[in-house]
Write an enzyme that holds these catalytic residues in place. Structure first.
Site, short mmCIF file in Angstrom:
data_model
loop_
_atom_site.label_atom_id
_atom_site.label_comp_id
_atom_site.label_asym_id
_atom_site.label_seq_id
_atom_site.Cartn_x
_atom_site.Cartn_y
_atom_site.Cartn_z
N SER A 187 26.60 54.80 28.76
CA SER A 187 25.64 54.08 29.61
C SER A 187 25.80 54.46 31.06
CB SER A 187 25.91 52.62 29.63
OG SER A 187 25.22 51.90 30.60
N TYR A 223 31.73 45.53 30.07
CA TYR A 223 30.85 46.48 29.35
C TYR A 223 30.81 48.04 30.20
CZ TYR A 223 26.36 48.57 27.85
OH TYR A 223 25.33 49.46 27.63
P1 NDP Z 1 21.32 46.08 20.34
O1 NDP Z 1 22.04 45.00 21.12
O2 NDP Z 1 19.80 45.86 20.39
O3 NDP Z 1 22.01 46.23 18.95
C1 NDP Z 1 23.36 46.21 18.95
C2 NDP Z 1 23.96 46.65 17.42
O4 NDP Z 1 25.28 46.64 17.53
C3 NDP Z 1 23.04 45.79 16.51
O5 NDP Z 1 22.89 46.50 15.29
C4 NDP Z 1 24.37 45.06 16.00
O6 NDP Z 1 24.43 44.39 14.54
C5 NDP Z 1 25.58 45.70 16.30
N1 NDP Z 1 26.93 45.12 16.46
C6 NDP Z 1 26.97 44.15 17.65
N2 NDP Z 1 28.20 43.74 17.27
C7 NDP Z 1 28.67 43.95 16.20
C8 NDP Z 1 29.77 43.85 15.35
N3 NDP Z 1 30.81 42.92 15.98
N4 NDP Z 1 30.20 44.48 14.31
C9 NDP Z 1 29.24 45.27 13.74
N5 NDP Z 1 28.11 45.64 14.61
C10 NDP Z 1 27.98 44.90 15.76
O7 NDP Z 1 21.60 47.04 21.35
P2 NDP Z 1 21.04 48.41 21.87
O8 NDP Z 1 20.32 49.02 20.54
O9 NDP Z 1 20.46 48.29 22.87
O10 NDP Z 1 22.12 49.42 22.28
C11 NDP Z 1 22.46 50.41 21.27
C12 NDP Z 1 23.70 51.21 22.14
O11 NDP Z 1 22.78 51.88 23.18
C13 NDP Z 1 24.89 50.39 22.67
O12 NDP Z 1 26.00 51.07 22.78
C14 NDP Z 1 24.38 50.29 24.22
O13 NDP Z 1 25.58 49.82 24.91
C15 NDP Z 1 23.72 51.61 24.31
N6 NDP Z 1 22.82 51.46 25.48
C16 NDP Z 1 21.65 50.86 25.28
C17 NDP Z 1 20.74 50.87 26.40
C18 NDP Z 1 19.49 49.95 26.46
O14 NDP Z 1 18.61 49.95 27.55
N7 NDP Z 1 19.26 49.44 25.32
C19 NDP Z 1 21.09 51.55 27.88
C20 NDP Z 1 22.27 52.14 27.74
C21 NDP Z 1 23.02 52.31 26.81
P3 NDP Z 1 24.85 43.19 13.98
O15 NDP Z 1 24.68 42.17 14.93
O16 NDP Z 1 24.11 42.89 12.59
O17 NDP Z 1 26.39 43.24 13.69
#
Ligand code: NDP
Length: 245
Positions: A153, A166
């Protein structure tokens, strides 16, 4: 549109995506499958994974594998079982997109909750290490090149007030990527890089910026071409890089 003779960029590849149930991970499951890959989808929400599975099958794309897995609580043994399952099913792993993350609190460090700190570190850092370490031998069985992509990020490169665990977890992700990339440089078929997707229209973005109009932010689908490139043979030789979109 590809004709029947052209080879898709991820043809024959087996790629594991964490955080596959929604957001960026979900878009990559579709993107990778459309590019020819068999995707192993990892997340907690089994219903969402089932829905994606059935949709890909209906679209006649390579049938994905569902792995319901809790990256916060899974014991080390569960990672070994995952490795063994991939070994038995495919005998190889060509791509590992470490994408799942938890945002945690947006608050001063002086106010940061210890339990939340540990949750963020478990999901964003410890599980990233455990997956990369445990699956590395299966990736080294890839007949071609293999790619590990960790998700960073902007606050993992230059931190900002109130981003707490984070931001610290994303700095740790960069450290993990650099350490592993240097260890594998010239000795392995596996490359390791990190990517900062930048502001993207997902639930996490809405949680971090509740007042923002989502229409002003790019969609997860806008990232697909870049992620496919980083998983394909085209990016062979790129190792140890902190990449942006
Ligand atoms: P979301 O919150 O939309 O999705 C997060 C995903 O992580 C979900 O599929 C969730 O699945 C999974 N997850 C969370 N906790 C767990 C757990 N305990 N076990 C297994 N899976 C888990 O996030 P984004 O798509 O926005 O982000 C994706 C990546 O991109 C992240 O690493 C984020 O830090 C990074 N990022 C995103 C930005 C943005 O603007 N969106 C900007 C910069 C970086 P489930 O709940 O089904 O377990």
């Amino acid at each position: 549109m590809t004709d029947s003779h052209s080879v898709l960029p991820l043809d024959q590849r087996v790629i594991l995506v964490t955080g596959a149930s929604k957001g960026i991970g979900r878009a990559m499951v579709y993107g990778f499958a459309e590019a020819g890959a068999t995707v192993i989808m990892l997340a907690r929400n089994e219903e969402a994974l089932n829905h994606i599975h059935d949709d890909l099958v209906a679209k006649k794309l390579p049938q994905p594998v569902i792995v319901q897995f809790d990256l916060e609580h899974a014991p080390e043994e569960a990672y070994f079982q995952l490795r063994d399952m991939i070994n038995e099913e495919f005998g190889r792993l060509d791509g590992l997109l470490l994408n799942a993350s938890l945002l945690g609190q947006r608050t001063p460090l002086s106010n940061y909750n210890w339990q939340t700190w540990n949750r963020v570190m478990n999901i964003n850092v410890n599980s990233t290490f455990l997956l990369a370490r445990t699956l590395l031998p299966v990736m080294e069985q890839s007949p071609a090149d293999a790619s590990i992509l960790m998700t960073s990020s902007s606050v993992g490169r230059k931190s900002k007030a109130y981003w707490g665990a984070y931001a610290v977890s994303k700095f740790a992700t960069e450290g993990l990527m650099q350490t592993m990339a240097e260890e594998l440089e010239n000795t392995s078929n596996v490359r390791v890089n990190s990517i900062n997707p930048g502001g993207t229209r997902t639930d996490m973005r809405a949680e971090a910026y509740p007042a923002e109009d989502p229409a002003t932010v790019k969609s997860p689908e806008d990232l697909v071409a870049r992620y496919i490139y980083l998983m394909s043979a085209e990016s062979k030789g790129i190792n140890g890089q902190a990449l942006d979109i």
